[in-house]
Design an enzyme around this catalytic site. Structure first.
Site, PDB file in Angstrom:
ATOM      1  N   CYS A  69     -19.401 -12.275 -19.399  1.00 51.47           N
ATOM      2  CA  CYS A  69     -20.704 -12.332 -20.058  1.00 51.47           C
ATOM      3  C   CYS A  69     -20.661 -13.371 -21.204  1.00 51.47           C
ATOM      4  CB  CYS A  69     -21.068 -10.949 -20.593  1.00 51.47           C
ATOM      5  SG  CYS A  69     -22.810 -10.741 -20.968  1.00 51.47           S
TER       6      CYS A  69
ATOM      7  N   CYS B  46     -28.309  -9.026 -15.883  1.00 49.12           N
ATOM      8  CA  CYS B  46     -27.717  -8.629 -17.161  1.00 49.12           C
ATOM      9  C   CYS B  46     -28.700  -8.954 -18.284  1.00 49.12           C
ATOM     10  CB  CYS B  46     -26.394  -9.370 -17.374  1.00 49.12           C
ATOM     11  SG  CYS B  46     -25.745  -9.234 -19.050  1.00 49.12           S
TER      12      CYS B  46
ATOM     13  N   GLY C  59       0.790  -1.222   0.000  1.00 51.30           N
ATOM     14  CA  GLY C  59       0.000   0.000   0.000  1.00 51.30           C
ATOM     15  C   GLY C  59       0.818   1.266   0.000  1.00 51.30           C
TER      16      GLY C  59
ATOM     17  N   CYS D  17     -23.525  -6.877 -18.411  1.00 51.45           N
ATOM     18  CA  CYS D  17     -22.290  -7.101 -17.673  1.00 51.45           C
ATOM     19  C   CYS D  17     -21.205  -6.160 -18.182  1.00 51.45           C
ATOM     20  CB  CYS D  17     -21.783  -8.526 -17.880  1.00 51.45           C
ATOM     21  SG  CYS D  17     -22.746  -9.761 -17.045  1.00 51.45           S
TER      22      CYS D  17
ATOM     23  N   CYS E 248     -26.834 -12.019 -20.510  1.00 52.20           N
ATOM     24  CA  CYS E 248     -26.584 -13.348 -19.954  1.00 52.20           C
ATOM     25  C   CYS E 248     -27.438 -13.633 -18.723  1.00 52.20           C
ATOM     26  CB  CYS E 248     -25.101 -13.532 -19.642  1.00 52.20           C
ATOM     27  SG  CYS E 248     -24.563 -12.629 -18.186  1.00 52.20           S
TER      28      CYS E 248
END
Lengths: 260, 285
Positions: free
Chosen positions: B272, B241, B32, B266, B244
């Site tokens: 997808c 979605c 980080g 998606c 899909c």
């Protein structure tokens, strides 16, 4: 450094030079718990510089500064690691700037301003932070309904009270104030002084207050230091200094006050 | 695809790659923490992924398979041009399938398919400093990081709740990495924040203009900042979605005509496509 056993803050021979001969020269004093020390003097006499040295906003070029924690441990403020110093500055210390814009976050709401110290010291409960902020706004006579307004929407007197609340929320033991009533009209000034006096008495704060207004000094301070040219030229109980000034400069200062 | 001659492998010269790898090692060692590095001019403008592309160039080997995604999609300009860039300058294999890739350079998304220990995820980062909008001074933000002094970010979240009733930050949601450094996850939606934590893949972040590299090593705890009584939560539009039918993936809203028609699909095109193929397979069987 030797520190009197009861003192909360001890300064010895504090020096600071801006490089042009102006600054603070060998100032020493002790501050006790519940003690309100006023610093008066003309513009440029080093009052604010001294306060900045005490608050860690400036580093002195010489001298020593000790602070006694609640636990009784004596800290050398000038040798304190940065992390510890910052922690102390937002828990046990308060600094009220002359211009509230210097001491507030103007882009952050009143509630956020008051809550900042709590969040900086690890408080992570929104409801409790907000409740403390509300309590403190009420104590400094700001309408709780304005908690989500920014300081820019507040009047000068409200901004100053908000700055005081922001400093007192962490329960400090020592508060440094730089002309807290400067720039306010007299009626607002009077109310702010009332508020300050009751807060200081209720919370048993130790205060160092810088002012050029002898009326403010008389009302708030137990003791006075008179500064001129970076030196403390006279000190004593407030009434003693104001009613029976010893130094010619202090006599001039006292006699310059306009009768209302 | 074979590499164009005239370029060093993966465009950057070996000394530069070595410098970047040193920064990467430090970044992995201090999760980080933003490590400064000598960012180079790249043959694409700042803001198009110059940081990510340098990190990718430094970690890429001839045996790697590269996938590049932009907002979850493999077929947008940024993704296509960076994929082609490395195909030309390094001759590496490229793919659009998450499971086949060993290095994935991404902008704004983490793939829906869970990543594995064999993969490296490289993020393109515009502004690596999470405190930048709160504290403009670089010297001061460095001091705040050094002291772990992050109260000001909490004030920012407080402001959101006070004004909007909840934390409105929907992307670039600040995280605390390994219990220490406050870190910007780059502008991924906060929907993806839970995937940052305890991820088996190595996650590298490159900011070209700001000249910073940071990292989240595999299996590192990443915590999204929040309040005890306003815990971190992800948003979902609540639609499946339109292509899909997935109800769990991150969706993009797409305007489909001039009459206000819109669908949710998606954002991860590979995810997808995989689901569509799976459905076609089931229908055929």
């Amino acid at each position: 450094m030797k520190m009197p056993p009861d003192a909360i803050l001890s300064a010895r021979d504090l020096c600071f030079d801006y490089g042009n001969g102006q600054g603070v020269r060998r100032v020493s004093f002790d501050l006790w718990p519940g003690d309100v020390l006023g610093i008066v003097g003309e513009s440029g006499s080093g009052k604010t510089t001294l306060l900045k040295l005490l608050g860690g906003l400036l580093a002195p070029s010489g001298g020593s500064l000790s602070y006694r924690e609640t636990s009784g441990e004596v800290l050398d403020l000038l040798a304190l690691p940065e992390a510890r110093r910052r922690h102390l500055a937002r828990t046990e210390l308060g600094f009220v700037h002359q211009n509230p814009r210097d001491g507030l976050r103007l882009a952050v709401t009143a509630g956020g301003n008051v809550g900042e110290r709590l969040m900086a010291t690890g408080s992570r409960h929104y409801g409790r932070i907000r409740q403390s902020a509300l309590d403190w706004l009420t104590r400094v006579e700001i309408d709780g309904a304005r908690i989500d307004e920014r300081p820019t929407e507040f009047s000068g007197g409200m901004q100053q009270r908000l700055q005081i609340a922001r400093n007192l929320v962490s329960g400090p033991r020592l508060v440094l104030m730089d002309e807290p009533t400067g720039g306010l009209d007299v009626s607002v000034q009077a109310r702010l002084l009332d508020l300050l006096r009751s807060l200081v008495a209720d919370l048993g704060l130790s205060v160092v207050i810088v002012t050029h207004d002898l009326g403010v000094a008389r009302l708030l301070a137990d003791r006075l230091m008179v500064m001129q040219g970076g030196r403390v030229i006279e000190e004593g109980l407030t009434d003693q200094v104001l009613d029976d000034p010893r130094e010619p400069y202090t006599q001039l200062l006292v006699s310059s006050v306009l009768a209302a | 695809m074979s590499a164009d001659s005239g370029y060093n492998f993966a465009y950057l010269d070996e000394q530069t790659k070595r410098m970047i790898r040193r920064a990467l090692l430090k970044a992995v060692a201090v999760p980080g923490y933003q490590v400064p590095f000598a960012s180079r001019e790249m043959p694409l403008p700042y803001g198009w992924g110059t940081g990510g592309i340098q990190v990718t160039a430094a970690v890429l080997g001839p045996e790697d398979t590269l996938k590049v995604i932009d907002q979850g999609a493999d077929d947008t300009t940024n993704a296509v041009s960076i994929r082609r860039f490395f195909a030309r300058t390094a001759g590496v294999a490229t793919t659009t399938r998450t499971i086949e890739a060993s290095v994935i350079q991404t902008r704004h998304r983490i793939p829906e398919t869970p990543l594995t220990e064999d993969q490296i995820l490289v993020y393109q980062v515009p502004i690596p400093e999470p405190l930048r909008w709160l504290e403009p001074r670089e010297a001061e933000t460095r001091a705040l990081h050094a002291l772990g002094d992050y109260g000001v970010m909490q004030v920012e979240l407080y402001e959101d709740i006070a004004i909007h009733g909840k934390i409105k930050r929907a992307y670039d949601y600040p995280v605390e990495v390994a219990g220490r450094y406050l870190t910007s996850p780059s502008p991924i939606p906060k929907f993806d924040n839970p995937k940052l934590s305890d991820c088996p893949a190595l996650q590298l972040f490159g900011a070209g203009r700001e000249k910073r590299i940071y990292a989240i090593p595999p299996y590192t705890a990443v915590r999204s900042l929040d309040f005890e009584d306003h815990p971190f939560a992800v948003d979902h539009p609540g639609h499946p979605c339109a292509i899909c039918g997935d109800t769990d993936s991150f969706l993009d809203e797409i305007v489909i005509d001039d009459a206000g028609g819109r669908i949710f699909v998606c954002s991860d095109t590979d995810h997808c496509r995989e689901r569509q193929e799976g459905q076609a397979h089931e229908n055929a069987a």
